[in-house]
Scaffold this motif. Structure first.
Motif, PDB file in Angstrom:
ATOM      1  N   ALA A 128       0.829  -1.206   0.000  1.00 36.79           N
ATOM      2  CA  ALA A 128       0.000   0.000   0.000  1.00 36.79           C
ATOM      3  C   ALA A 128       0.861   1.253   0.000  1.00 36.79           C
ATOM      4  CB  ALA A 128      -0.929  -0.014   1.208  1.00 36.79           C
ATOM      5  N   ALA A 129       1.912   1.256   0.803  1.00 37.50           N
ATOM      6  CA  ALA A 129       2.802   2.423   0.866  1.00 37.50           C
ATOM      7  C   ALA A 129       3.509   2.640  -0.466  1.00 37.50           C
ATOM      8  CB  ALA A 129       3.817   2.236   1.988  1.00 37.50           C
ATOM      9  N   ASP A 130       3.942   1.548  -1.100  1.00 36.55           N
ATOM     10  CA  ASP A 130       4.609   1.674  -2.393  1.00 36.55           C
ATOM     11  C   ASP A 130       3.634   2.148  -3.468  1.00 36.55           C
ATOM     12  OD1 ASP A 130       6.898   0.865  -1.199  1.00 36.55           O
ATOM     13  OD2 ASP A 130       7.190  -0.947  -2.383  1.00 36.55           O
ATOM     14  N   GLY A 131       2.378   1.683  -3.394  1.00 37.01           N
ATOM     15  CA  GLY A 131       1.376   2.141  -4.356  1.00 37.01           C
ATOM     16  C   GLY A 131       1.121   3.628  -4.230  1.00 37.01           C
ATOM     17  N   ALA A 132       1.040   4.136  -2.997  1.00 40.67           N
ATOM     18  CA  ALA A 132       0.823   5.566  -2.785  1.00 40.67           C
ATOM     19  C   ALA A 132       1.997   6.389  -3.305  1.00 40.67           C
ATOM     20  CB  ALA A 132       0.596   5.839  -1.302  1.00 40.67           C
ATOM     21  N   ALA A 133       3.210   5.896  -3.070  1.00 37.20           N
ATOM     22  CA  ALA A 133       4.390   6.605  -3.556  1.00 37.20           C
ATOM     23  C   ALA A 133       4.428   6.611  -5.078  1.00 37.20           C
ATOM     24  CB  ALA A 133       5.653   5.952  -2.992  1.00 37.20           C
ATOM     25  N   GLN A 134       4.052   5.503  -5.684  1.00 39.21           N
ATOM     26  CA  GLN A 134       4.021   5.427  -7.144  1.00 39.21           C
ATOM     27  C   GLN A 134       2.971   6.370  -7.709  1.00 39.21           C
ATOM     28  OE1 GLN A 134       3.931   1.376  -8.443  1.00 39.21           O
ATOM     29  NE2 GLN A 134       4.001   1.883 -10.621  1.00 39.21           N
ATOM     30  N   ALA A 135       1.826   6.480  -7.024  1.00 37.37           N
ATOM     31  CA  ALA A 135       0.773   7.396  -7.470  1.00 37.37           C
ATOM     32  C   ALA A 135       1.268   8.835  -7.478  1.00 37.37           C
ATOM     33  CB  ALA A 135      -0.438   7.261  -6.554  1.00 37.37           C
ATOM     34  N   ALA A 136       2.015   9.216  -6.476  1.00 38.99           N
ATOM     35  CA  ALA A 136       2.538  10.584  -6.416  1.00 38.99           C
ATOM     36  C   ALA A 136       3.459  10.866  -7.600  1.00 38.99           C
ATOM     37  CB  ALA A 136       3.271  10.796  -5.099  1.00 38.99           C
ATOM     38  N   ARG A 137       4.242   9.861  -7.993  1.00 41.47           N
ATOM     39  CA  ARG A 137       5.158  10.051  -9.125  1.00 41.47           C
ATOM     40  C   ARG A 137       4.419  10.090 -10.463  1.00 41.47           C
ATOM     41  NH1 ARG A 137       7.948   6.025  -6.188  1.00 41.47           N
ATOM     42  NH2 ARG A 137       7.360   4.434  -7.736  1.00 41.47           N
ATOM     43  N   GLN A 138       3.308   9.377 -10.565  1.00 39.65           N
ATOM     44  CA  GLN A 138       2.619   9.210 -11.843  1.00 39.65           C
ATOM     45  C   GLN A 138       1.375  10.084 -11.989  1.00 39.65           C
ATOM     46  OE1 GLN A 138       3.705   7.374 -14.341  1.00 39.65           O
ATOM     47  NE2 GLN A 138       5.418   6.416 -13.272  1.00 39.65           N
ATOM     48  N   ALA A 139       1.067  10.909 -10.993  1.00 36.55           N
ATOM     49  CA  ALA A 139      -0.196  11.644 -10.994  1.00 36.55           C
ATOM     50  C   ALA A 139      -0.380  12.519 -12.232  1.00 36.55           C
ATOM     51  CB  ALA A 139      -0.304  12.489  -9.717  1.00 36.55           C
ATOM     52  N   SER A 140       0.655  13.242 -12.635  1.00 37.74           N
ATOM     53  CA  SER A 140       0.527  14.130 -13.794  1.00 37.74           C
ATOM     54  C   SER A 140       0.274  13.332 -15.069  1.00 37.74           C
ATOM     55  CB  SER A 140       1.785  14.985 -13.949  1.00 37.74           C
ATOM     56  OG  SER A 140       1.918  15.877 -12.863  1.00 37.74           O
ATOM     57  N   ARG A 141       0.952  12.219 -15.218  1.00 45.02           N
ATOM     58  CA  ARG A 141       0.769  11.363 -16.393  1.00 45.02           C
ATOM     59  C   ARG A 141      -0.655  10.823 -16.445  1.00 45.02           C
ATOM     60  NH1 ARG A 141       3.109   5.403 -16.624  1.00 45.02           N
ATOM     61  NH2 ARG A 141       2.497   4.775 -18.729  1.00 45.02           N
ATOM     62  N   VAL A 142      -1.170  10.363 -15.300  1.00 40.34           N
ATOM     63  CA  VAL A 142      -2.532   9.838 -15.261  1.00 40.34           C
ATOM     64  C   VAL A 142      -3.538  10.947 -15.531  1.00 40.34           C
ATOM     65  CG1 VAL A 142      -4.261   8.705 -13.819  1.00 40.34           C
ATOM     66  CG2 VAL A 142      -1.871   7.971 -13.703  1.00 40.34           C
ATOM     67  N   TRP A 143      -3.314  12.107 -14.955  1.00 35.15           N
ATOM     68  CA  TRP A 143      -4.226  13.238 -15.168  1.00 35.15           C
ATOM     69  C   TRP A 143      -4.324  13.588 -16.648  1.00 35.15           C
ATOM     70  CZ3 TRP A 143      -7.870  16.191 -13.016  1.00 35.15           C
ATOM     71  CH2 TRP A 143      -8.170  17.411 -13.639  1.00 35.15           C
ATOM     72  N   ASP A 144      -3.203  13.604 -17.354  1.00 35.76           N
ATOM     73  CA  ASP A 144      -3.210  13.963 -18.776  1.00 35.76           C
ATOM     74  C   ASP A 144      -4.063  13.006 -19.592  1.00 35.76           C
ATOM     75  OD1 ASP A 144      -1.601  16.121 -18.298  1.00 35.76           O
ATOM     76  OD2 ASP A 144       0.258  15.176 -18.985  1.00 35.76           O
ATOM     77  N   VAL A 145      -4.079  11.734 -19.217  1.00 37.30           N
ATOM     78  CA  VAL A 145      -4.910  10.760 -19.923  1.00 37.30           C
ATOM     79  C   VAL A 145      -6.361  10.845 -19.462  1.00 37.30           C
ATOM     80  CG1 VAL A 145      -5.375   8.282 -20.140  1.00 37.30           C
ATOM     81  CG2 VAL A 145      -3.055   9.150 -20.470  1.00 37.30           C
ATOM     82  N   TRP A 146      -6.565  11.036 -18.182  1.00 37.51           N
ATOM     83  CA  TRP A 146      -7.916  10.978 -17.603  1.00 37.51           C
ATOM     84  C   TRP A 146      -8.739  12.223 -17.911  1.00 37.51           C
ATOM     85  CZ3 TRP A 146     -10.207   6.797 -16.299  1.00 37.51           C
ATOM     86  CH2 TRP A 146     -11.303   6.773 -15.436  1.00 37.51           C
ATOM     87  N   ASP A 147      -8.118  13.395 -17.789  1.00 35.24           N
ATOM     88  CA  ASP A 147      -8.842  14.652 -17.973  1.00 35.24           C
ATOM     89  C   ASP A 147      -8.240  15.560 -19.037  1.00 35.24           C
ATOM     90  OD1 ASP A 147     -11.203  15.004 -16.154  1.00 35.24           O
ATOM     91  OD2 ASP A 147      -9.746  14.333 -14.692  1.00 35.24           O
ATOM     92  N   GLY A 148      -7.203  15.085 -19.719  1.00 32.94           N
ATOM     93  CA  GLY A 148      -6.609  15.891 -20.764  1.00 32.94           C
ATOM     94  C   GLY A 148      -5.536  16.810 -20.226  1.00 32.94           C
ATOM     95  N   PRO A 149      -4.620  17.251 -21.114  1.00 33.17           N
ATOM     96  CA  PRO A 149      -3.541  18.131 -20.665  1.00 33.17           C
ATOM     97  C   PRO A 149      -4.100  19.391 -20.010  1.00 33.17           C
ATOM     98  CG  PRO A 149      -3.147  17.326 -22.884  1.00 33.17           C
ATOM     99  CD  PRO A 149      -4.551  16.941 -22.535  1.00 33.17           C
TER     100      PRO A 149
END
Length: 292
Positions: A261-282
């Motif tokens: 769980a801790a590693d997943g949260a840390a990975q989310a912090a690193r990937q948030a901008s990338r996911v946002w660009d796909v999910w809601d657009g740049p």
């Protein structure tokens, strides 16, 4: 039928895979990326459990109930035995995979009992039984008798807890689940994540704790590439090297869930901008900590 703008795919991975998914989902939400607004949520095996709670709008409650496993190592309720692993591998490499799955199915049917099913459903999906089927949710399972995939959805609104338990039921380890007179088990037998179920969506975000498959066409990375080639904006998140170590070999055991769980949260912090660009657009995303 309205076009699917956003699809979220949650794949198989056992107890520690659930913990990793929860870490990613909650971490992304804390970073302002709300994947709960999906038009389609596809859940397979362990991902079916997370998907059901997310689509039902109760992910925070589920995460709170699951939290003790992420903090305190515990003994697993079931273990992936070597004989079960051998049978699953044999099914993967068989020239006729459907017939191999039907062979696994005959063994599961012979071992099935109503008491074992009831115990399993109450263990894996407490609180889901009797809830209305979420309109966005699709749960993938495998028909025990035929070896063919089954897709439970709002168009086939069976008991939610039963569908989740069926999708999670690893052959040879956990009991199959009888639904409408037929037995079903693990949806991960078709594919670890079943990204292709989201074909046609505008954007797809997939979390795949487990990505291995003998046949390339069933692997999440190959399916994600096919979606991207068709024009779907796609991002696939898989555990980092440290997260894979946290998940461990015995993925049914929740013993390492706290680290996953801790590693997943840390990975989310690193990937948030990338996911946002796909999910809601740049563009700018909400500030950190805004879940709305």
């Amino acid at each position: 039928m309205s076009p699917i703008r956003r699809a979220l795919v949650l794949g198989s991975g056992g107890a520690s895979g659930v913990a990793w998914q929860l870490g990613v989902l909650c971490g992304l939400a804390d970073a302002g990326v709300d994947l709960g607004r999906a038009d389609l949520v596809v859940g397979t095996s362990a991902g079916a459990l997370t998907a059901a709670w997310l689509a039902a709008g109760s992910l925070d409650a589920f995460a709170e109930g699951f939290a003790p496993l992420t903090r305190t190592p515990v003994e697993p309720p079931a273990r992936l035995r070597p004989t079960a692993v051998a049978r699953l591998l044999a099914a993967q490499v068989s020239p006729s995979r459907r017939h191999a799955l039907a062979w696994l199915g005959r063994r599961a049917a012979a071992a099935w009992s109503a008491d074992a099913q009831d115990e399993w459903v109450s263990l894996v999906a407490p609180g889901l039984s009797g809830l209305p089927w979420p309109p966005s949710l699709v749960i993938v399972a495998t028909d025990v008798a035929s070896g063919r995939p089954a897709y439970f959805s709002a168009q086939r609104p069976v008991d939610l807890a039963g569908a989740v338990a069926a999708s999670c039921a690893v052959p040879g380890v956990l009991p199959a689940v009888r639904i409408e007179g037929r037995l079903f088990f693990d949806g991960g037998l078709r594919s670890p994540a079943n990204l292709d179920v989201a074909s046609g969506a505008g954007s797809v975000v997939a979390l795949a704790p487990f990505s291995g498959s003998v046949r390339a066409v069933r692997r999440p990375r190959v399916q994600a590439a096919a979606l991207a080639a068709s024009g779907t904006r796609t991002v696939l998140l898989e555990p980092s090297r440290s997260s894979r170590l946290a998940l461990g070999r015995d993925f049914l055991s929740p013993r390492s869930s706290h680290r996953a769980a801790a590693d997943g949260a840390a990975q989310a912090a690193r990937q948030a901008s990338r996911v946002w660009d796909v999910w809601d657009g740049p563009g700018p995303r909400p500030r950190s900590g805004d879940r709305g």
